[in-house]
Design an enzyme around this catalytic site. Structure first.
Site, PDB file in Angstrom:
ATOM      1  CG  ASP A 305      -1.987   1.054   1.224  1.00 44.87           C
ATOM      2  OD1 ASP A 305      -2.317   1.556   0.131  1.00 44.87           O
ATOM      3  OD2 ASP A 305      -2.511   1.379   2.313  1.00 44.87           O
ATOM      4  CD  GLU A 308      -0.546   5.278  -4.272  1.00 40.97           C
ATOM      5  OE1 GLU A 308      -0.084   5.519  -3.133  1.00 40.97           O
ATOM      6  OE2 GLU A 308      -1.292   4.316  -4.508  1.00 40.97           O
ATOM      7  CG  ASP A 418      -8.533   3.864  -0.260  1.00 42.46           C
ATOM      8  OD1 ASP A 418      -8.345   2.637  -0.167  1.00 42.46           O
ATOM      9  OD2 ASP A 418      -7.804   4.707   0.276  1.00 42.46           O
TER      10      ASP A 418
HETATM   11  O1  MIG Z   1      -4.391   6.308   4.126  1.00 38.45           O
HETATM   12  O2  MIG Z   1      -3.950   1.086   5.732  1.00 38.45           O
HETATM   13  O3  MIG Z   1      -6.027   1.894   0.209  1.00 38.45           O
HETATM   14  O4  MIG Z   1      -7.043  -0.207   1.744  1.00 38.45           O
HETATM   15  O5  MIG Z   1      -7.163   0.165   4.537  1.00 38.45           O
HETATM   16  C1  MIG Z   1      -5.097   5.091   4.139  1.00 38.45           C
HETATM   17  C2  MIG Z   1      -5.128   1.820   5.791  1.00 38.45           C
HETATM   18  C3  MIG Z   1      -4.152   3.929   4.121  1.00 38.45           C
HETATM   19  C4  MIG Z   1      -5.177   2.943   2.182  1.00 38.45           C
HETATM   20  C5  MIG Z   1      -5.586   1.666   1.531  1.00 38.45           C
HETATM   21  C6  MIG Z   1      -6.653   0.995   2.359  1.00 38.45           C
HETATM   22  C7  MIG Z   1      -6.142   0.741   3.749  1.00 38.45           C
HETATM   23  C8  MIG Z   1      -5.700   2.048   4.384  1.00 38.45           C
HETATM   24  N1  MIG Z   1      -4.700   2.713   3.543  1.00 38.45           N
END
Ligand code: MIG
Length: 660
Positions: A305, A308, A418
């Site tokens: 995650d 980017e 999201d």
């Molecule tokens: O700023 O880890 O897309 O699936 O639950 C949010 C917390 C950070 C973004 C991910 C989402 C995840 C969440 N993350």
């Protein structure tokens, strides 16, 4: 046929795996100025397909898309950028061809936005490689393109099971509750996801031992019940003395640098972080090996995650903003100043100007991040994938990423990010699927039930009826939103039946996935790809063909008791309440209103086709492949692809069986 046109000195993105000698001719179809601009006139009936993970319809005409990987939780109609950049399009009309713009920085695709009949494509730099692909039809063009970019990632078979996730599971008890909730309700489940709270202060490759005193034991216990735990890994590494990942990264120069040569600082969940330099091969190898911390205790899947990379703020901009605010606050803050103030604060997160401020070390050369931005997430997943090939060479590990570029499809899947618990986001997910498949991303799916906002029972049911066809099938919700585990709802019975139907379809879904991956085909296609001369198929953008046998047409409107469906040929409609309780009806080609009560799944089997279905099981490893029977037309055949579901190379155990 694929031809490559090179302008200037493009960065090697490694999107393509085949080496094509650049053509000396000038590029066909487009007017190119050598400055990163490509212009084309669109005829009234031309359709533009592609762009992978982008918003809006299957036909991309009528909007301006900005391919710049971005942590954007607002998938609104006016969004311009999401998490991935997939610069591959097919223009379909009097002349049909594909075009891949291999450029890792910011790219804009104005597809009839400024002027309805014009497409204008712009890369920030003039250094770009463009591939033009011609072929028999769209499917042939995609096949050639997919061969160019290499075979799609194939996950372990268990990843085709249903998964439960939630941002907000705090400790071992929350995980056990979810498992018990599902088992008590008799609903199959193959995975539970660990979101950021399993870590100690959001530090990658650590486990909070107060909340998870023995993750190894928990992992083993869950696995004994058929449930895989899948932890999240974030891109940013917390700055903290004594934390090994931080210290090793600093001493080996494995982090991205600022202009002064120091380690660049951003802030994300852990607070201040450094970003691993995934474009530096040595750093990539180092970070990948860290996954062993978790695989050594039995973990066999990950989601990557914030790659980017997402940046909540940078130190510099925060300091500037605070001093500006101080100035504003010291005077008599008028309305203009008030809006400047709120704008500055909102503009801290994901500010595009911050990406100019750090550098990658690529074979000794310092490369500004902005010029290669869209490659970051891909190389994070690559780092994990390539390391695990060595650490666990005998098996596949599950990986999926949020951010990606073309090429990332070789190392893992992606989830669609999201979304919100909105009815329109069922459709949005569905419309991305063919474009993602075009770009090689086969293992994908949406946060079922919706991530942001409070969901409703009927939305969950309808979403399940769509997602049960997607390879990645995961219920996920954001912190603070309504509970979304299926056993929380009064319609749990019907929801459970949908999950069982998914399990009964796994032989078919897995087989079609293998075919798509091994033969460079699309698992999900617009109707128009198979019925190119049929006007109504060209106009249909809320139904998809799945594999060679099915058509899906999910209900995505609240309180609807059915929907209009277009059949490009005669098909068998299946209306299912349970995997073993359904009726079928042959419907002729044409437009139909089809009834589908909330607890009924409706889908279509194409003319003279049949699909294998099995008895559902609590988890994929318990599926009895000898229980396969058939659903569909009589007197036809189905070609089943099956492997052992775990060996890295599917060919080693591939069985292709003609079933009748
Ligand atoms: O700023 O880890 O897309 O699936 O639950 C949010 C917390 C950070 C973004 C991910 C989402 C995840 C969440 N993350």
């Amino acid at each position: 046929m694929i031809k490559k046109y090179v302008y200037g000195n493009p960065f090697s993105t490694e999107a393509a795996v085949e080496n094509i000698i650049p053509s000396e001719d000038s590029i066909p179809y487009f007017e190119a100025d050598g400055q990163g601009n490509f212009t084309l006139t669109l005829a009234e009936n031309d359709i533009v397909y592609g762009l992978g993970e982008q918003i809006r319809g299957i036909n991309k005409r009528g909007w301006e898309y900005v391919n710049w990987n971005y942590d954007n939780p607002n998938h609104h109609e006016d969004a311009r950028s999401l998490y991935g950049s997939h610069n591959f399009i097919i223009i379909s009309g009097a002349e049909t061809f594909g075009a891949f713009f291999d450029y890792p920085g910011k790219m804009t695709f104005d597809i009839g936005y400024t002027k309805r009949s014009e497409m204008h494509i712009h890369a920030e730099s003039s250094d770009i490689a463009v591939y033009i692909i011609t072929g028999e039809d769209e499917k042939d063009i995609v096949k050639q393109f997919r061969k160019l970019i290499g075979r799609s990632y194939i996950p372990p078979m268990w990843a085709f099971g249903y998964g439960q996730s939630r941002w907000g599971y705090k400790d071992e008890k929350d995980i056990r509750n979810a498992a018990e909730g599902y088992r008590a309700a008799g609903i199959p489940l193959d995975s539970i996801y660990l979101d950021i709270d399993y870590m100690e202060n959001y530090k990658d490759f650590t486990v909070d031992n107060k909340r998870f005193p023995d993750l190894k034991k928990l992992t083993a216990e869950m696995k004994a019940d058929g449930i895989h735990l899948v932890p999240i890994i974030d891109a940013g590494v917390k700055i903290e003395e004594g934390y090994d990942v931080y210290e090793e990264g600093v001493s080996n120069n494995y982090f991205c640098k600022n202009a002064e040569g120091g380690d660049f600082v951003g802030a994300v969940w852990p607070g201040k972080v450094h970003f691993p330099d995934f474009l530096n091969p040595a750093a990539r190898e180092w970070f990948g090996k860290k996954y062993e911390v978790l695989t050594s205790i039995g973990i066999d899947g990950f989601w990557n995650d914030m790659n980017e990379p997402a940046i909540f703020y940078t130190e510099d901009r925060l300091a500037d903003t605070l001093s500006e605010i101080e100035k504003l606050a010291s005077g008599n803050m008028g309305i203009d100043e008030y809006f400047r103030f709120t704008g500055m604060v909102a503009g801290l997160n994901g500010n595009i100007g911050d990406y100019d401020k750090f550098y990658h070390n690529i074979n000794g050369e310092m490369v500004n991040h902005s010029t290669v931005h869209n490659l970051y997430g891909m190389n994070m997943t690559r780092s994990a994938f390539e390391a695990l090939e060595k650490i666990e060479p005998e098996k596949r590990t599950l990986f999926f990423s949020r951010s990606s570029y073309i090429g990332a499809h070789r190392y893992g899947g992606i989830w669609q990010g999201d979304n919100k618990s909105w009815w329109s986001h069922i459709l949005q997910s569905m419309q991305q699927l063919p474009a993602l498949n075009m770009a090689g991303f086969l293992f994908t799916g949406s946060d079922t039930g919706g991530f942001g906002c409070d969901t409703t029972e009927d939305l969950v049911l309808r979403w399940l009826q769509y997602s049960l066809f997607t390879p990645l099938f995961r219920n996920h919700a954001a912190e603070g939103t309504r509970d979304q585990e299926l056993y929380r709802f009064s319609t749990v019975q019907a929801m459970g039946e949908m999950i069982k139907i998914r399990y009964s379809l796994i032989p078919y879904l897995y087989s079609e996935f293998l075919k798509a991956a091994l033969n460079n085909e699309m698992m999900f296609r617009p109707l128009s790809f198979d019925f190119p001369n049929d006007e109504d198929s060209l106009n249909t953008d809320d139904q998809l063909l799945l594999g060679n046998e099915l058509m899906i047409a999910p209900v995505y409107k609240q309180n609807a008791k059915g929907r209009c469906v277009y059949l490009p040929e005669e098909m068998m409609m299946v209306r299912m309440r349970k995997h073993d309780d359904f009726d079928t009806e042959i419907l002729p080609r044409g437009h139909h209103y089809v009834r589908a009560e909330l607890e009924e799944l409706v889908f279509f089997i194409r003319s003279k086709k049949m699909i294998p279905v099995c008895k559902p099981a609590n988890s994929t490893d318990k599926i009895d492949w000898n229980s396969i029977t058939y659903l569909g037309y009589a007197d036809c055949t189905y070609t089943l692809y099956k492997d052992n579901g775990i060996s890295p190379n599917p060919e080693d155990s591939l069985e292709i069986t003609e079933l009748r």
